[in-house]
Design a protein around this motif. Structure first.
Motif, PDB file in Angstrom:
ATOM      1  N   ASP A 193      33.518  27.281  -0.019  1.00 46.86           N
ATOM      2  CA  ASP A 193      34.808  27.533  -0.666  1.00 46.86           C
ATOM      3  C   ASP A 193      35.824  26.491  -0.188  1.00 46.86           C
ATOM      4  O   ASP A 193      35.553  25.692   0.702  1.00 46.86           O
ATOM      5  CB  ASP A 193      35.315  28.953  -0.400  1.00 46.86           C
ATOM      6  N   ARG A 194      36.985  26.509  -0.805  1.00 45.53           N
ATOM      7  CA  ARG A 194      38.024  25.526  -0.492  1.00 45.53           C
ATOM      8  C   ARG A 194      38.494  25.650   0.957  1.00 45.53           C
ATOM      9  O   ARG A 194      38.750  24.648   1.623  1.00 45.53           O
ATOM     10  CB  ARG A 194      39.208  25.702  -1.438  1.00 45.53           C
ATOM     11  N   ALA A 195      38.582  26.872   1.463  1.00 48.78           N
ATOM     12  CA  ALA A 195      39.044  27.093   2.840  1.00 48.78           C
ATOM     13  C   ALA A 195      38.092  26.445   3.846  1.00 48.78           C
ATOM     14  O   ALA A 195      38.529  25.852   4.836  1.00 48.78           O
ATOM     15  CB  ALA A 195      39.197  28.577   3.121  1.00 48.78           C
ATOM     16  N   ALA A 196      36.799  26.544   3.599  1.00 51.04           N
ATOM     17  CA  ALA A 196      35.813  25.936   4.501  1.00 51.04           C
ATOM     18  C   ALA A 196      35.929  24.414   4.473  1.00 51.04           C
ATOM     19  O   ALA A 196      35.860  23.763   5.520  1.00 51.04           O
ATOM     20  CB  ALA A 196      34.403  26.368   4.109  1.00 51.04           C
ATOM     21  N   ALA A 197      36.114  23.856   3.295  1.00 53.67           N
ATOM     22  CA  ALA A 197      36.262  22.404   3.179  1.00 53.67           C
ATOM     23  C   ALA A 197      37.526  21.939   3.894  1.00 53.67           C
ATOM     24  O   ALA A 197      37.507  20.954   4.638  1.00 53.67           O
ATOM     25  CB  ALA A 197      36.313  22.000   1.706  1.00 53.67           C
ATOM     26  N   ARG A 198      38.628  22.650   3.676  1.00 56.13           N
ATOM     27  CA  ARG A 198      39.892  22.278   4.339  1.00 56.13           C
ATOM     28  C   ARG A 198      39.764  22.361   5.853  1.00 56.13           C
ATOM     29  O   ARG A 198      40.251  21.497   6.577  1.00 56.13           O
ATOM     30  CB  ARG A 198      41.022  23.177   3.858  1.00 56.13           C
ATOM     31  N   ALA A 199      39.101  23.399   6.347  1.00 54.97           N
ATOM     32  CA  ALA A 199      38.937  23.577   7.795  1.00 54.97           C
ATOM     33  C   ALA A 199      38.101  22.445   8.392  1.00 54.97           C
ATOM     34  O   ALA A 199      38.424  21.918   9.460  1.00 54.97           O
ATOM     35  CB  ALA A 199      38.284  24.927   8.088  1.00 54.97           C
TER      36      ALA A 199
END
Length: 82
Positions: free
Chosen positions: A35-41
């Motif tokens: 998900d986007r949150a994992a990529a951002r992290a």
């Protein structure tokens, strides 16, 4: 408002950005994240933990220091005397 970009076909206009994104892709890969949150992290961790703190600038001008160390030395040398 006007978008800021280099000329079409000129890789030198955005050389710093192109270099950064090449290193980012090389280090964390191009696989799909859940998900986007994992990529951002993962991107945040790469930039803050490695790119700004541990990566050495491979040039004598920068003294082979990490960007954070370069900034700290610059701020110390430009601190007004008390």
């Amino acid at each position: 408002m006007r978008q800021s970009m280099g000329r079409a076909g000129s890789c030198y206009d955005n050389a710093a950005a192109e270099s950064f994104f090449a290193v980012l892709k090389e280090e964390i890969g191009t696989r799909i994240r859940p998900d986007r949150a994992a990529a951002r992290a993962e991107i945040f961790a790469f930039i803050e933990a490695f790119y700004n703190r541990k990566r050495l600038r491979k040039h004598t001008k920068w003294g082979y220091l990490a960007p954070l160390e370069t900034r700290q030395r610059h701020e110390q040398s430009h601190t007004p005397a008390a």
